[in-house]
Design an enzyme around this catalytic site. Sequence first.
Site, PDB file in Angstrom:
ATOM      1  N   LYS A   1      -5.615 -14.758 -12.045  1.00  0.00           N
ATOM      2  CA  LYS A   1      -6.264 -15.158 -10.883  1.00  0.00           C
ATOM      3  C   LYS A   1      -7.461 -14.398 -10.454  1.00  0.00           C
ATOM      4  O   LYS A   1      -7.522 -13.184 -10.556  1.00  0.00           O
ATOM      5  CB  LYS A   1      -5.239 -14.909  -9.570  1.00  0.00           C
ATOM      6  CG  LYS A   1      -5.587 -15.168  -8.350  1.00  0.00           C
ATOM      7  CD  LYS A   1      -4.634 -14.900  -7.322  1.00  0.00           C
ATOM      8  CE  LYS A   1      -5.138 -15.514  -6.112  1.00  0.00           C
ATOM      9  NZ  LYS A   1      -4.831 -14.719  -4.979  1.00  0.00           N
TER      10      LYS A   1
ATOM     11  N   LYS B   1     -11.358 -10.303  -5.950  1.00  0.00           N
ATOM     12  CA  LYS B   1     -12.273  -9.119  -5.989  1.00  0.00           C
ATOM     13  C   LYS B   1     -11.599  -7.825  -6.706  1.00  0.00           C
ATOM     14  O   LYS B   1     -12.236  -7.150  -7.557  1.00  0.00           O
ATOM     15  CB  LYS B   1     -12.449  -8.842  -4.706  1.00  0.00           C
ATOM     16  CG  LYS B   1     -13.496  -9.545  -3.917  1.00  0.00           C
ATOM     17  CD  LYS B   1     -13.621  -9.030  -2.581  1.00  0.00           C
ATOM     18  CE  LYS B   1     -12.709  -8.957  -1.566  1.00  0.00           C
ATOM     19  NZ  LYS B   1     -12.352 -10.332  -0.859  1.00  0.00           N
TER      20      LYS B   1
ATOM     21  N   LYS C   1       1.057  -1.261  -0.059  1.00  0.00           N
ATOM     22  CA  LYS C   1       0.150  -0.062   0.041  1.00  0.00           C
ATOM     23  C   LYS C   1       0.758   1.145   0.032  1.00  0.00           C
ATOM     24  O   LYS C   1       0.598   2.318  -0.878  1.00  0.00           O
ATOM     25  CB  LYS C   1      -1.046  -0.117   1.207  1.00  0.00           C
ATOM     26  CG  LYS C   1      -2.007   0.916   1.204  1.00  0.00           C
ATOM     27  CD  LYS C   1      -3.144   0.492   2.017  1.00  0.00           C
ATOM     28  CE  LYS C   1      -4.734   1.434   1.568  1.00  0.00           C
ATOM     29  NZ  LYS C   1      -5.609   1.096   2.278  1.00  0.00           N
TER      30      LYS C   1
HETATM   31  P1  ADP Z   1      -9.614 -11.567  -3.167  1.00  0.00           P
HETATM   32  O1  ADP Z   1      -8.469 -11.733  -3.859  1.00  0.00           O
HETATM   33  O2  ADP Z   1     -10.700 -11.738  -4.009  1.00  0.00           O
HETATM   34  O3  ADP Z   1      -9.595 -10.267  -2.291  1.00  0.00           O
HETATM   35  P2  ADP Z   1      -9.112 -12.819  -0.535  1.00  0.00           P
HETATM   36  O4  ADP Z   1      -7.719 -12.220  -0.303  1.00  0.00           O
HETATM   37  O5  ADP Z   1     -10.259 -12.142   0.428  1.00  0.00           O
HETATM   38  O6  ADP Z   1      -9.390 -12.679  -2.042  1.00  0.00           O
HETATM   39  O7  ADP Z   1      -9.298 -14.309  -0.433  1.00  0.00           O
HETATM   40  C1  ADP Z   1      -9.232 -15.122   0.730  1.00  0.00           C
HETATM   41  C2  ADP Z   1      -8.718 -16.387   0.672  1.00  0.00           C
HETATM   42  O8  ADP Z   1      -9.277 -17.194  -0.632  1.00  0.00           O
HETATM   43  C3  ADP Z   1      -7.105 -16.329   0.213  1.00  0.00           C
HETATM   44  O9  ADP Z   1      -6.213 -16.224   1.387  1.00  0.00           O
HETATM   45  C4  ADP Z   1      -6.956 -17.504  -0.660  1.00  0.00           C
HETATM   46  O10 ADP Z   1      -6.692 -18.722   0.217  1.00  0.00           O
HETATM   47  C5  ADP Z   1      -8.269 -17.792  -1.151  1.00  0.00           C
HETATM   48  N1  ADP Z   1      -8.383 -17.307  -2.515  1.00  0.00           N
HETATM   49  C6  ADP Z   1      -8.647 -16.045  -3.223  1.00  0.00           C
HETATM   50  N2  ADP Z   1      -8.686 -15.934  -4.158  1.00  0.00           N
HETATM   51  C7  ADP Z   1      -8.172 -17.226  -5.206  1.00  0.00           C
HETATM   52  C8  ADP Z   1      -8.102 -17.861  -5.989  1.00  0.00           C
HETATM   53  N3  ADP Z   1      -8.152 -17.365  -7.333  1.00  0.00           N
HETATM   54  N4  ADP Z   1      -7.526 -19.245  -6.184  1.00  0.00           N
HETATM   55  C9  ADP Z   1      -7.289 -19.984  -5.156  1.00  0.00           C
HETATM   56  N5  ADP Z   1      -7.483 -19.368  -3.675  1.00  0.00           N
HETATM   57  C10 ADP Z   1      -7.889 -18.078  -3.726  1.00  0.00           C
END
Ligand code: ADP
Length: 323
Positions: free
Chosen positions: A189, A192, A110
């Site tokens: 990947k 969000k 950040k």
């Molecule tokens: P985002 O990237 O959508 O903000 P988060 O960081 O909140 O997702 O994700 C929470 C958990 O979900 C992560 O710690 C990871 O283990 C899993 N996760 C998120 N996106 C993926 C993905 N594309 N493939 C595999 N695991 C994922």
Amino acid sequence: MRVLSGIQPTGRFHWGNYFGAIRQYIDLQWEHESYYFVANLHALTTVRDRDLLRQLTHDAAVDLLALGLDPDRATLFVQSDVPEVCQLCWLLMTGTPMGLLQRCHAYKDKVARGLPADAGLFTYPVLMAADILAYDADWVPVGEDQLQHIEVCRDVAASFNHRYGETFVLPQGKVLPHAARVPGTDGEKMSKSYHNTLEVFEDPKVLRKKIMRIVTDSRPMEQPKDPETDHLFQLYSLLATPQEREEMAALYRRGGFGYGQVKQALADLAERFFEEPRARRAELEAHPQRVREILGDGAQRARRKAAEVLGRAEQACGVRYCV
Ligand code: ADP
Ligand code: TRP
């Protein structure tokens, strides 16, 4: 062995969250004593809208239950319902070197992007350490991105133990097995932040539309294609039975099909795959009191354990006083 993990309510769960993390957490409940919580205090570092945060916290809990988390086997609660964690966080913070936190990704990234960071984001890993240590957790299943935070937790706990005597259990971080990287609708990947997600509890019609818009290459229909390198096939594989997967792979290798056909098949599979959780979710939403009872029970159980550990830590460092 006691397992613990938290998940932030920063948006509705997508397939990446489910196949990458949640599904494995839920499976662990059958083998181990497990604690799972909705990390709303951590989410407060990014979600600043009160009503939205309340709604997302509720949705995360209901989604976890609908996806199979069994409150008779696992302890499910909301992070802020256990205030002992924040008290413990302070004790830990007084022994956490600044340099350790300055090296942590979330904060460093950040600042590198020139965005303003607050003390909450900076000390995020210490609150996470408190989350883990408060329940004497042995094992913390997480996505790879969280391993650094587990290391911070171990460092902070070890130095507290060194200074004041054995107080905390040192947890093992473990990257979830089969935590495949789930691709998003653009092939990157799924995340969000990339706006390329397919939500687990999306309305089926909306989901179908999103699936139909998945980006594919422009190779002609007749041309054979390699299934293993295709993100549409990877998504299909997550939901398909082994036989369906093999049949689809053969179709790819043979050629003579359009991606639209695969997308329709994927949308059909998604409808079938999440049909049961969707029904369970509707049932839970119809009984909000039941959800509150589950979370209330979970919080009570979690607080009992956290109070015990907090007492131990307060005693150790000399701040247990009149009460
Ligand atoms: P985002 O990237 O959508 O903000 P988060 O960081 O909140 O997702 O994700 C929470 C958990 O979900 C992560 O710690 C990871 O283990 C899993 N996760 C998120 N996106 C993926 C993905 N594309 N493939 C595999 N695991 C994922
Ligand atoms: N930081 C974790 C994430 O973003 C969520 C979390 C908070 C957590 N506290 C935790 C995970 C304790 C494991 C243990 O995914």
